[in-house]
Design a protein around this motif. Structure first.
Motif, PDB file in Angstrom:
ATOM      1  N   MET A  28      14.839  12.273  -2.393  1.00 17.16           N
ATOM      2  CA  MET A  28      14.066  11.096  -2.723  1.00 17.16           C
ATOM      3  C   MET A  28      13.742  10.351  -1.428  1.00 17.16           C
ATOM      4  O   MET A  28      14.499  10.401  -0.468  1.00 17.16           O
ATOM      5  N   THR A  29      12.665   9.645  -1.456  1.00 20.35           N
ATOM      6  CA  THR A  29      12.280   8.860  -0.282  1.00 20.35           C
ATOM      7  C   THR A  29      12.933   7.478  -0.348  1.00 20.35           C
ATOM      8  O   THR A  29      13.368   7.034  -1.415  1.00 20.35           O
ATOM      9  N   ASN A  30      12.973   6.801   0.799  1.00 20.57           N
ATOM     10  CA  ASN A  30      13.558   5.461   0.824  1.00 20.57           C
ATOM     11  C   ASN A  30      12.747   4.486  -0.036  1.00 20.57           C
ATOM     12  O   ASN A  30      13.300   3.553  -0.603  1.00 20.57           O
ATOM     13  N   VAL A  31      11.453   4.720  -0.166  1.00 23.47           N
ATOM     14  CA  VAL A  31      10.605   3.860  -1.000  1.00 23.47           C
ATOM     15  C   VAL A  31      10.987   4.019  -2.478  1.00 23.47           C
ATOM     16  O   VAL A  31      11.114   3.030  -3.205  1.00 23.47           O
ATOM     17  N   GLN A  32      11.195   5.254  -2.928  1.00 17.69           N
ATOM     18  CA  GLN A  32      11.591   5.500  -4.311  1.00 17.69           C
ATOM     19  C   GLN A  32      12.949   4.870  -4.617  1.00 17.69           C
ATOM     20  O   GLN A  32      13.133   4.245  -5.667  1.00 17.69           O
ATOM     21  N   ILE A  33      13.882   5.027  -3.705  1.00 16.86           N
ATOM     22  CA  ILE A  33      15.230   4.482  -3.905  1.00 16.86           C
ATOM     23  C   ILE A  33      15.185   2.962  -3.917  1.00 16.86           C
ATOM     24  O   ILE A  33      15.763   2.313  -4.785  1.00 16.86           O
ATOM     25  N   GLU A  34      14.472   2.371  -2.966  1.00 19.86           N
ATOM     26  CA  GLU A  34      14.361   0.905  -2.890  1.00 19.86           C
ATOM     27  C   GLU A  34      13.723   0.342  -4.158  1.00 19.86           C
ATOM     28  O   GLU A  34      14.163  -0.679  -4.685  1.00 19.86           O
ATOM     29  N   LYS A  35      12.713   0.998  -4.675  1.00 13.56           N
ATOM     30  CA  LYS A  35      12.045   0.540  -5.898  1.00 13.56           C
ATOM     31  C   LYS A  35      13.030   0.535  -7.065  1.00 13.56           C
ATOM     32  O   LYS A  35      13.062  -0.412  -7.851  1.00 13.56           O
ATOM     33  N   PHE A  36      13.857   1.569  -7.170  1.00 15.50           N
ATOM     34  CA  PHE A  36      14.867   1.622  -8.227  1.00 15.50           C
ATOM     35  C   PHE A  36      15.894   0.505  -8.054  1.00 15.50           C
ATOM     36  O   PHE A  36      16.262  -0.166  -9.018  1.00 15.50           O
ATOM     37  N   LEU A  37      16.358   0.295  -6.835  1.00 15.54           N
ATOM     38  CA  LEU A  37      17.395  -0.704  -6.577  1.00 15.54           C
ATOM     39  C   LEU A  37      16.905  -2.129  -6.823  1.00 15.54           C
ATOM     40  O   LEU A  37      17.712  -3.013  -7.126  1.00 15.54           O
ATOM     41  N   GLN A  38      15.628  -2.376  -6.703  1.00 19.32           N
ATOM     42  CA  GLN A  38      15.086  -3.720  -6.921  1.00 19.32           C
ATOM     43  C   GLN A  38      15.168  -4.136  -8.386  1.00 19.32           C
ATOM     44  O   GLN A  38      14.968  -5.297  -8.712  1.00 19.32           O
ATOM     45  N   GLN A  39      15.501  -3.203  -9.264  1.00 17.66           N
ATOM     46  CA  GLN A  39      15.639  -3.507 -10.690  1.00 17.66           C
ATOM     47  C   GLN A  39      17.057  -3.986 -11.005  1.00 17.66           C
ATOM     48  O   GLN A  39      17.655  -3.583 -11.991  1.00 17.66           O
ATOM     49  N   ASN A  40      17.615  -4.835 -10.157  1.00 18.26           N
ATOM     50  CA  ASN A  40      18.950  -5.427 -10.338  1.00 18.26           C
ATOM     51  C   ASN A  40      20.091  -4.436 -10.188  1.00 18.26           C
ATOM     52  O   ASN A  40      21.092  -4.536 -10.883  1.00 18.26           O
ATOM     53  N   TYR A  41      19.963  -3.462  -9.300  1.00 18.89           N
ATOM     54  CA  TYR A  41      21.055  -2.528  -9.065  1.00 18.89           C
ATOM     55  C   TYR A  41      21.754  -2.752  -7.729  1.00 18.89           C
ATOM     56  O   TYR A  41      22.919  -2.439  -7.600  1.00 18.89           O
ATOM     57  N   LEU A  42      21.079  -3.270  -6.728  1.00 17.64           N
ATOM     58  CA  LEU A  42      21.681  -3.439  -5.409  1.00 17.64           C
ATOM     59  C   LEU A  42      22.822  -4.447  -5.471  1.00 17.64           C
ATOM     60  O   LEU A  42      22.621  -5.596  -5.853  1.00 17.64           O
ATOM     61  N   ASP A  43      24.032  -4.022  -5.117  1.00 16.06           N
ATOM     62  CA  ASP A  43      25.243  -4.849  -5.134  1.00 16.06           C
ATOM     63  C   ASP A  43      25.653  -5.332  -6.524  1.00 16.06           C
ATOM     64  O   ASP A  43      26.509  -6.194  -6.639  1.00 16.06           O
TER      65      ASP A  43
ATOM     66  N   SER B 173      17.575  11.819   1.254  1.00 17.01           N
ATOM     67  CA  SER B 173      16.848  13.081   1.110  1.00 17.01           C
ATOM     68  C   SER B 173      17.639  14.098   0.290  1.00 17.01           C
ATOM     69  O   SER B 173      17.059  15.045  -0.234  1.00 17.01           O
ATOM     70  N   GLU B 174      18.958  13.893   0.150  1.00 14.46           N
ATOM     71  CA  GLU B 174      19.786  14.791  -0.670  1.00 14.46           C
ATOM     72  C   GLU B 174      19.838  14.347  -2.131  1.00 14.46           C
ATOM     73  O   GLU B 174      20.305  15.085  -2.986  1.00 14.46           O
ATOM     74  N   MET B 175      19.366  13.135  -2.402  1.00 11.09           N
ATOM     75  CA  MET B 175      19.403  12.611  -3.775  1.00 11.09           C
ATOM     76  C   MET B 175      18.227  13.156  -4.560  1.00 11.09           C
ATOM     77  O   MET B 175      17.122  13.279  -4.039  1.00 11.09           O
ATOM     78  N   THR B 176      18.485  13.462  -5.846  1.00  5.37           N
ATOM     79  CA  THR B 176      17.415  13.966  -6.692  1.00  5.37           C
ATOM     80  C   THR B 176      17.059  13.021  -7.824  1.00  5.37           C
ATOM     81  O   THR B 176      15.938  13.032  -8.314  1.00  5.37           O
ATOM     82  N   LYS B 177      18.023  12.178  -8.243  1.00  8.69           N
ATOM     83  CA  LYS B 177      17.761  11.289  -9.369  1.00  8.69           C
ATOM     84  C   LYS B 177      18.723  10.111  -9.358  1.00  8.69           C
ATOM     85  O   LYS B 177      19.900  10.265  -9.044  1.00  8.69           O
ATOM     86  N   LEU B 178      18.223   8.941  -9.721  1.00  2.00           N
ATOM     87  CA  LEU B 178      19.038   7.729  -9.899  1.00  2.00           C
ATOM     88  C   LEU B 178      18.869   7.267 -11.335  1.00  2.00           C
ATOM     89  O   LEU B 178      17.743   7.233 -11.839  1.00  2.00           O
ATOM     90  N   SER B 179      19.975   6.917 -11.979  1.00  6.68           N
ATOM     91  CA  SER B 179      19.883   6.450 -13.369  1.00  6.68           C
ATOM     92  C   SER B 179      21.078   5.557 -13.683  1.00  6.68           C
ATOM     93  O   SER B 179      22.079   5.562 -12.965  1.00  6.68           O
ATOM     94  N   ALA B 180      20.976   4.821 -14.792  1.00  5.90           N
ATOM     95  CA  ALA B 180      22.117   4.038 -15.251  1.00  5.90           C
ATOM     96  C   ALA B 180      23.144   5.016 -15.811  1.00  5.90           C
ATOM     97  O   ALA B 180      22.764   5.999 -16.442  1.00  5.90           O
ATOM     98  N   PRO B 181      24.432   4.782 -15.560  1.00  4.89           N
ATOM     99  CA  PRO B 181      25.466   5.742 -16.003  1.00  4.89           C
ATOM    100  C   PRO B 181      25.618   5.823 -17.508  1.00  4.89           C
ATOM    101  O   PRO B 181      25.306   4.993 -18.242  1.00  4.89           O
TER     102      PRO B 181
END
Length: 83
Positions: free
Chosen positions: A1-16, A75-83
């Protein structure tokens, strides 16, 4: 995954805040929280992320000890999701 994709996901109240299930190309998925550290911007630009594993989340929330985190390459990540 790109840093843009990861950052977009984290902005949905996941960071910290909320745990995230992180799937990887060559290893088993983990559950943990992405944390923001003083070098967060620099690491994000290089697509590296600090994640506190599920077993250390409570300790991290009490102590804010960033040594409880491990660094992962986006770059090793393939998917981010809620557990």
């Amino acid at each position: 995954m790109t840093n843009v994709q990861i950052e977009k996901f984290l902005q949905q109240n996941y960071l910290d805040k909320a745990p995230v299930k992180v799937s990887f190309k060559g290893r088993k998925p983990i559950v943990g929280i992405f944390i923001s550290t003083p070098d967060y911007g620099e690491l994000k630009a290089k697509n590296f992320w600090r994640i506190v594993g599920e077993v250390n989340i409570e300790s991290y929330r009490k102590s804010r000890d960033m040594n409880l985190a491990r660094m992962f390459s986006g770059s090793e990540m393939t998917k981010l999701s809620a557990p």
